[in-house]
Design a protein around this motif. Sequence first.
Motif, mmCIF file in Angstrom:
data_model
loop_
_atom_site.group_PDB
_atom_site.id
_atom_site.type_symbol
_atom_site.label_atom_id
_atom_site.label_comp_id
_atom_site.label_asym_id
_atom_site.label_seq_id
_atom_site.Cartn_x
_atom_site.Cartn_y
_atom_site.Cartn_z
ATOM 1 N N LEU A 118 0.868 -1.196 0.000
ATOM 2 C CA LEU A 118 0.000 0.000 0.000
ATOM 3 C C LEU A 118 0.895 1.234 0.000
ATOM 4 C CD1 LEU A 118 -3.024 1.131 0.592
ATOM 5 C CD2 LEU A 118 -2.097 1.517 2.844
ATOM 6 N N LEU A 119 0.769 2.050 -1.033
ATOM 7 C CA LEU A 119 1.565 3.276 -1.141
ATOM 8 C C LEU A 119 0.808 4.439 -0.502
ATOM 9 C CD1 LEU A 119 4.017 4.830 -2.551
ATOM 10 C CD2 LEU A 119 2.359 5.334 -4.365
ATOM 11 N N VAL A 120 1.522 5.261 0.272
ATOM 12 C CA VAL A 120 0.940 6.497 0.793
ATOM 13 C C VAL A 120 1.780 7.654 0.265
ATOM 14 C CG1 VAL A 120 0.467 7.858 2.868
ATOM 15 C CG2 VAL A 120 0.085 5.384 2.900
ATOM 16 N N THR A 121 1.159 8.616 -0.411
ATOM 17 C CA THR A 121 1.912 9.772 -0.902
ATOM 18 C C THR A 121 1.719 10.967 0.032
ATOM 19 O OG1 THR A 121 0.148 10.673 -2.271
ATOM 20 C CG2 THR A 121 1.556 8.998 -3.291
ATOM 21 N N GLY A 122 2.668 11.911 -0.020
ATOM 22 C CA GLY A 122 2.637 13.034 0.928
ATOM 23 C C GLY A 122 2.756 12.493 2.343
ATOM 24 N N ALA A 123 3.574 11.437 2.485
ATOM 25 C CA ALA A 123 3.528 10.624 3.706
ATOM 26 C C ALA A 123 3.942 11.372 4.965
ATOM 27 C CB ALA A 123 4.389 9.376 3.519
ATOM 28 N N ALA A 124 4.832 12.340 4.848
ATOM 29 C CA ALA A 124 5.285 13.037 6.063
ATOM 30 C C ALA A 124 4.300 14.125 6.503
ATOM 31 C CB ALA A 124 6.671 13.634 5.855
ATOM 32 N N GLY A 125 3.260 14.382 5.705
ATOM 33 C CA GLY A 125 2.232 15.358 6.090
ATOM 34 C C GLY A 125 1.200 14.736 7.030
ATOM 35 N N GLY A 126 0.108 15.478 7.291
ATOM 36 C CA GLY A 126 -0.894 15.034 8.250
ATOM 37 C C GLY A 126 -1.674 13.810 7.789
ATOM 38 N N VAL A 127 -2.340 13.902 6.634
ATOM 39 C CA VAL A 127 -3.094 12.758 6.118
ATOM 40 C C VAL A 127 -2.139 11.577 5.920
ATOM 41 C CG1 VAL A 127 -4.436 11.883 4.167
ATOM 42 C CG2 VAL A 127 -4.834 14.208 4.984
ATOM 43 N N ALA A 181 -2.404 11.853 -1.137
ATOM 44 C CA ALA A 181 -2.706 13.187 -0.592
ATOM 45 C C ALA A 181 -2.169 14.288 -1.493
ATOM 46 C CB ALA A 181 -2.097 13.319 0.810
ATOM 47 N N VAL A 182 -1.599 13.919 -2.641
ATOM 48 C CA VAL A 182 -0.806 14.866 -3.430
ATOM 49 C C VAL A 182 -1.469 15.255 -4.757
ATOM 50 C CG1 VAL A 182 1.390 15.136 -4.649
ATOM 51 C CG2 VAL A 182 1.366 14.198 -2.335
ATOM 52 N N GLY A 183 -2.067 14.305 -5.453
ATOM 53 C CA GLY A 183 -2.685 14.610 -6.747
ATOM 54 C C GLY A 183 -1.656 14.911 -7.822
ATOM 55 N N GLY A 184 -2.082 15.620 -8.876
ATOM 56 C CA GLY A 184 -1.186 16.091 -9.923
ATOM 57 C C GLY A 184 -0.376 14.980 -10.576
ATOM 58 N N VAL A 185 0.860 15.307 -10.877
ATOM 59 C CA VAL A 185 1.718 14.402 -11.631
ATOM 60 C C VAL A 185 2.048 13.141 -10.809
ATOM 61 C CG1 VAL A 185 3.941 15.447 -10.968
ATOM 62 C CG2 VAL A 185 3.665 14.506 -13.251
ATOM 63 N N GLY A 202 -6.207 -4.727 -10.974
ATOM 64 C CA GLY A 202 -7.312 -4.698 -10.003
ATOM 65 C C GLY A 202 -7.074 -3.778 -8.820
ATOM 66 N N GLY A 203 -5.981 -3.046 -8.835
ATOM 67 C CA GLY A 203 -5.649 -2.165 -7.709
ATOM 68 C C GLY A 203 -6.535 -0.926 -7.666
ATOM 69 N N ALA A 204 -6.366 -0.147 -6.610
ATOM 70 C CA ALA A 204 -7.187 1.065 -6.462
ATOM 71 C C ALA A 204 -6.400 2.133 -5.736
ATOM 72 C CB ALA A 204 -8.453 0.750 -5.680
ATOM 73 N N VAL A 205 -6.701 3.389 -6.075
ATOM 74 C CA VAL A 205 -6.102 4.509 -5.350
ATOM 75 C C VAL A 205 -7.221 5.373 -4.783
ATOM 76 C CG1 VAL A 205 -5.684 5.705 -7.556
ATOM 77 C CG2 VAL A 205 -4.616 6.557 -5.501
ATOM 78 N N ALA A 206 -7.093 5.697 -3.501
ATOM 79 C CA ALA A 206 -8.043 6.609 -2.857
ATOM 80 C C ALA A 206 -7.441 8.000 -2.953
ATOM 81 C CB ALA A 206 -8.253 6.203 -1.398
ATOM 82 N N ALA A 207 -8.088 8.881 -3.735
ATOM 83 C CA ALA A 207 -7.562 10.231 -3.965
ATOM 84 C C ALA A 207 -8.164 11.161 -2.936
ATOM 85 C CB ALA A 207 -7.922 10.698 -5.373
ATOM 86 N N CYS A 208 -7.311 11.698 -2.035
ATOM 87 C CA CYS A 208 -7.883 12.606 -1.027
ATOM 88 C C CYS A 208 -7.281 13.985 -1.030
ATOM 89 C CB CYS A 208 -7.863 12.007 0.373
ATOM 90 S SG CYS A 208 -6.530 10.975 0.788
ATOM 91 N N GLY A 209 -6.231 14.255 -1.788
ATOM 92 C CA GLY A 209 -5.637 15.578 -1.651
ATOM 93 C C GLY A 209 -5.053 16.138 -2.926
ATOM 94 N N LEU A 210 -4.630 17.389 -2.823
ATOM 95 C CA LEU A 210 -4.089 18.102 -3.983
ATOM 96 C C LEU A 210 -2.860 18.937 -3.612
ATOM 97 C CD1 LEU A 210 -5.367 20.762 -2.828
ATOM 98 C CD2 LEU A 210 -7.103 20.554 -4.580
ATOM 99 N N ALA A 211 -2.103 18.476 -2.602
ATOM 100 C CA ALA A 211 -0.939 19.255 -2.159
ATOM 101 C C ALA A 211 0.064 19.478 -3.294
ATOM 102 C CB ALA A 211 -0.271 18.572 -0.967
#
Length: 335
Positions: free
Chosen positions: A155-164, A227-231, A243-252
């Motif tokens: 499971l990948l988490v982006t913007g990982a050092a931020g709050g979300v 948590a990042v969006g964009g590129v 069959g994977g999925a990404v939960a898009a929650c942010g645009l930092a």
Amino acid sequence: MSGETFPALVLSEAGGKVVAEIRRLGEGDLPEGDTLVAVSHSSLNYKDGMILKGVGRLVRRYPHVPGIDFAGTVISSSSREFAPGEAVILTGWRVGETHWGGYAGRARVNAAWLVRRPAGLSAEGAMAVGTAGLTAMLALDALERHGITPESGDLLVTGAAGGVGSMAVAMATRLGYRVLASTGRAAEGEYLQALGAAEIVPRAALEAAGADKKPLLGERFGAAIDAVGGVVLAGVLAQLRYGGAVAACGLAGGAALATTVIPFLLRGVSLLGIDSVMQPRRAREAAWARIAATLPPEALTRMTQTVGLAELPDLAERILAGKVRGRVVVDLARA
Ligand code: NDP
């Protein structure tokens, strides 16, 4: 109505600029609502940073008290749902944006926006979680509803050092996932590993994958919380497993999304949207209960700093610049 005053961070607009100052307000200054809450803690989220700095014109009427979430105790309520003395949490409903928020010792809101604070979570702990943690849990819930489990792969988490991101890393690890934490701050690698990350993925690698514009790259991630969006999100989509999925929650990292439909068509991947603001109450209550059962207090302590109202304008600039680590709790008693 009590004649007591309480501290508040008040925003006003002068010459097209948003200015913050700490004032003492009385209950008569507060907006309408059926429930008066003594706020003990609030927090700083990315959206608070935008509001404090007037970015994105989220606030249209000044003077304004920001703070998109808070924890406190009910003082009085004309709704039958809450009795005086009950411990409550508020997130979302555009409080702190279109309605005065949590950066004040008192808030007047609608009972329908409140949830009971779960046993096992202090008011300070609830705001260490805050909107960011609720969002991370809603993202995990959405992935699981889609059929994602720890067996689906990393499971990948982006913007990982931020709050979300920090909240997602800590909770997903405790729910049994092998978590890859993506950060642009190499110096936060140790912090992220202490929260449970198995590996660090440099943000630049995802940016390069997204900028490359190849519709499909190697299948690397079973799922992602973004948590990042964009590129960066474009780079994640091209590397999800079948069959994977990404939960898009942010645009930092940006609101635009330049990608192709190929990962959806050839790998059956899914893009799941996460909104914490208008989430129905029942889903919030379930998410808060699961957060309280999942997160040990020491993980919360590791990712949290506590500040007073006066420190918020500077921290707002830092959160917008991607320089705040983890979560910031606002202790109203420090004002
Ligand atoms: P933070 O600032 O705490 O975290 C954002 C992280 O994103 C940063 O720590 C940084 O992580 C990374 N980042 C920052 N700037 C950039 C950039 N220019 N390019 C790429 N990555 C960047 O904010 P929050 O955790 O409070 O919020 C994260 C996002 O989620 C925001 O966009 C916010 O609006 C959104 N959000 C959405 C909610 C919803 O209901 N959908 C609710 C709550 C938040 P690192 O240094 O590790 O790379």
